[in-house]
Design an enzyme around this catalytic site. Structure first.
Site, PDB file in Angstrom:
ATOM      1  N   GLU A  61      13.011  22.663  -0.686  1.00 34.20           N
ATOM      2  CA  GLU A  61      12.959  23.221   0.666  1.00 34.20           C
ATOM      3  C   GLU A  61      13.409  24.686   0.746  1.00 34.20           C
ATOM      4  O   GLU A  61      14.469  24.988   1.326  1.00 34.20           O
ATOM      5  CB  GLU A  61      13.764  22.326   1.620  1.00 34.20           C
ATOM      6  CG  GLU A  61      13.182  20.922   1.668  1.00 34.20           C
ATOM      7  CD  GLU A  61      13.875  19.966   2.640  1.00 34.20           C
ATOM      8  OE1 GLU A  61      14.914  20.320   3.215  1.00 34.20           O
ATOM      9  OE2 GLU A  61      13.347  18.852   2.830  1.00 34.20           O
ATOM     10  N   GLU A  84       9.400  13.763  -1.088  1.00 34.92           N
ATOM     11  CA  GLU A  84      10.608  13.312  -0.385  1.00 34.92           C
ATOM     12  C   GLU A  84      10.264  12.768   0.990  1.00 34.92           C
ATOM     13  O   GLU A  84       9.507  13.404   1.734  1.00 34.92           O
ATOM     14  CB  GLU A  84      11.610  14.457  -0.256  1.00 34.92           C
ATOM     15  CG  GLU A  84      13.002  13.963   0.117  1.00 34.92           C
ATOM     16  CD  GLU A  84      13.982  15.095   0.376  1.00 34.92           C
ATOM     17  OE1 GLU A  84      14.168  15.947  -0.513  1.00 34.92           O
ATOM     18  OE2 GLU A  84      14.552  15.112   1.480  1.00 34.92           O
TER      19      GLU A  84
END
Ligand SMILES: *[C@@H]1O[C@H](CO)[C@@H](O)[C@H](O)[C@H]1NC(C)=O
Ligand SMILES: *[C@@H]1O[C@H](CO)[C@@H](O)[C@H](O)[C@H]1NC(C)=O
Length: 534
Positions: free
Chosen positions: A271, A375
């Site tokens: 991220e 994820e």
């Protein structure tokens, strides 16, 4: 009326004709005592429900059903039918105008093949390991077996953090000292690798029915490499340490190789937006799109390709679907070599307000790159009232919908977040608690399998690696969420989800003249494996 009757008869006609090869242990159901929740299945050292896959005989199918009402992988059987000379499945639609929303006709276009699938799995985090270690040795084996074993979900993908993530008891990286150690002279694995991650991976590999492909991701570099010299917040790699951060990844591949653990893919940092727009308070490292392009083109790409780990895949971005087009374009603009170096794109689950069709657009723009979902979890948002919603069917529905949408938009695999957590959704040093498909109750030496576990299993158990997604078209006004794949053995596997509170009849046409009929119960997930051979 003929078709309606056919529909009903077909469901029961062949039950009992095939002897199950195994008798599975049923779910030991526990009512969680909360209104609106489904059941959980309880496992301990001596008991855990099992699921074995049955091979359908020629011209037949085996179906597996889970429902909000409490079924878990319930098996049923049926035959492939052929149209008679005068029959036509338009009748099913025509004759039932009154209940048209309850009749669905799908046509599987088995020759229009799309992407080839890698598989499904979950993540070996410190938190998962800590919970796993609360169990007795026998119960630990049950937990791993129920995910990876032949009587479990047969997961074949794992994601593992490189050093710590928020699902650790403290933030840490490798080679934190000495400061400014550009050559990484003091790189060493942590206690968590030896106590949790390596043993979990070793057990998974020993139980698995297929090669487990492992994706590794760093959340942050050592803080001396970062502009803000902190584990979280607005911070990126200092340019003088670009090569060190690439080497930080290679060193991880070397360290895990010492334990005979091969890393299949690395991502370019978890991220990257979190260190650019710092809205989270856990381990992060920011990459602006152009910086990421520069680092991949000049450091990570060449370092990996010129090493003996040259076959390790590089998956870019590893963030929500809405930022991916911007980051890829920025990388490309900065240096087109960065795109040549990457093998694929890693995607997270939490930005799914943007339609999944963006993934198809990415696939078309970057052909030859794989899309991997790396994820997913439920409960992470500030507005999620309960982090853990034990027994939630709603969360299983969301998982199923997301996997269906991803697979229908060129994603090749889907990796869940923590394999297991405690009843509060932790531990997590940054208090970022979330839900997981398995919750561990260490004091009772038991763990419970939530509906999300079964949702994932409806895919992982029945869709082997190498399966190819095929097109499904709808021939009725009503529809159900669906995916169809052709397995390497040539069978057809469909996963269907009925989110309605009423039954739906589904006719699945597998060729111009052959079809099966199934009934989808209210709020159910059904996987069907069809052997299409006459
Ligand atoms: C090397 O790292 C360890 C922690 O893993 C630390 O205790 C030690 O002080 C470091 N060595 C040097 C020379 O900084
Ligand atoms: C990786 O390196 C080996 C030699 O170490 C070579 O045989 C192989 O072709 C290389 N693979 C790629 C994808 O470059």
């Amino acid at each position: 009326m003929k078709s309606l009757k056919l529909l009903l008869v077909t469901l029961t006609i062949l039950i009992g004709e095939f002897k199950p090869g195994y008798s599975d242990l049923p779910c030991r159901a526990r009512d969680v005592g909360i209104d609106g929740r489904s059941i959980v299945c309880v496992c301990d050292a001596n008991y855990c429900d099992t699921i074995t896959k049955e091979t359908p005989a020629r011209g037949s199918f085996v179906a597996y059903t889970s429902t909000n009402a409490g079924k878990r992988f319930e098996k049923s059987y049926g035959a492939v039918n052929g149209f008679g000379a005068t029959e036509d499945d338009d009748i099913i639609v025509e004759e039932n105008k009154a209940c048209i929303r309850k009749n669905v006709v799908l046509r599987v276009l088995t020759s229009s093949k799309k992407q080839t699938l890698e598989g499904f799995g979950g993540s070996v985090t410190d938190a998962a390991g800590i919970n796993w270690r609360k169990l007795s040795t026998k119960a630990q084996k049950q937990l791993m077996s129920t995910y990876f074993g032949p009587e479990g979900l047969e997961y074949n993908l794992i994601r593992v953090p490189i050093a710590g993530a928020d699902f650790s008891t403290h933030p840490y990286t490798y080679n934190e000292l000495p400061w400014n150690d550009a050559a990484l002279t003091n790189y060493s694995l942590s206690r968590e690798d030896f106590d949790y991650k390596i043993p979990m991976i070793e057990m998974a590999k020993a139980m698995a029915t297929d090669e487990i492909k492992i994706t590794a991701t760093a959340w942050s570099s050592p803080i001396w490499m970062k502009t803000n010299e902190a584990i979280t917040g607005f911070g990126q790699i200092k340019p003088e340490f670009y090569q060190s951060y690439a080497d930080y990844h290679l060193r991880f591949l070397e360290e895990y190789e010492k334990y005979n653990i091969k890393i299949w893919a690395i991502t370019t940092t978890n991220e990257p937006i979190n260190g650019v727009v710092p809205t989270v308070n856990f381990n992060s490292l920011g990459w602006f799109p152009r910086q990421l392009g520069r680092w991949v083109a000049n450091n990570l790409g060449p370092s990996v390709r010129n090493s003996r780990f040259n076959e390790t895949l590089i998956l870019a971005v590893d963030d929500q679907r809405y930022i991916i087009p911007i980051w890829l374009r920025g990388m490309e603009k900065e240096d087109p070599k960065s795109i040549e170096y990457i093998d694929g794109i890693a995607i997270h689950y939490y930005g799914n307000f943007m339609p999944a069709s963006v993934l198809t657009r990415i696939q078309k723009r970057y052909p030859g790159k794989i899309l991997l979902s790396t994820e997913a979890c439920e409960g992470p948002m500030p507005w999620d009232k309960h982090k853990v919603e034990i027994g939630s069917w709603d969360r299983a529905v969301k998982y199923t919908r997301s996997i269906l949408e991803d697979l229908n938009n060129y994603v090749v695999g889907w990796i869940d977040w923590n394999l297991c957590l405690d009843e509060h959704g932790g531990p997590n040093w940054a208090h970022n608690y979330v839900d997981a498909p398995i919750l561990v109750f260490g004091e009772n030496d038991e763990f419970v399998k939530q509906p999300m576990y079964y949702a994932l299993g409806h895919f992982s158990k029945f869709i082997p690696r190498g399966s190819q997604v095929v097109e499904v078209s709808r021939m009725s006004s009503a529809t159900v969420q669906n995916i169809a794949v052709v397995t390497p053995e040539g069978n057809l596997v469909l996963v269907l989800q009925n989110t309605n509170d009423y039954e739906t009849n589904v006719r699945i046409r597998i060729s111009a003249t052959r079809y099966i009929d199934v009934l989808l119960e209210p709020e159910s997930i059904k996987t069907i494996e069809i052997n299409p051979n006459n």
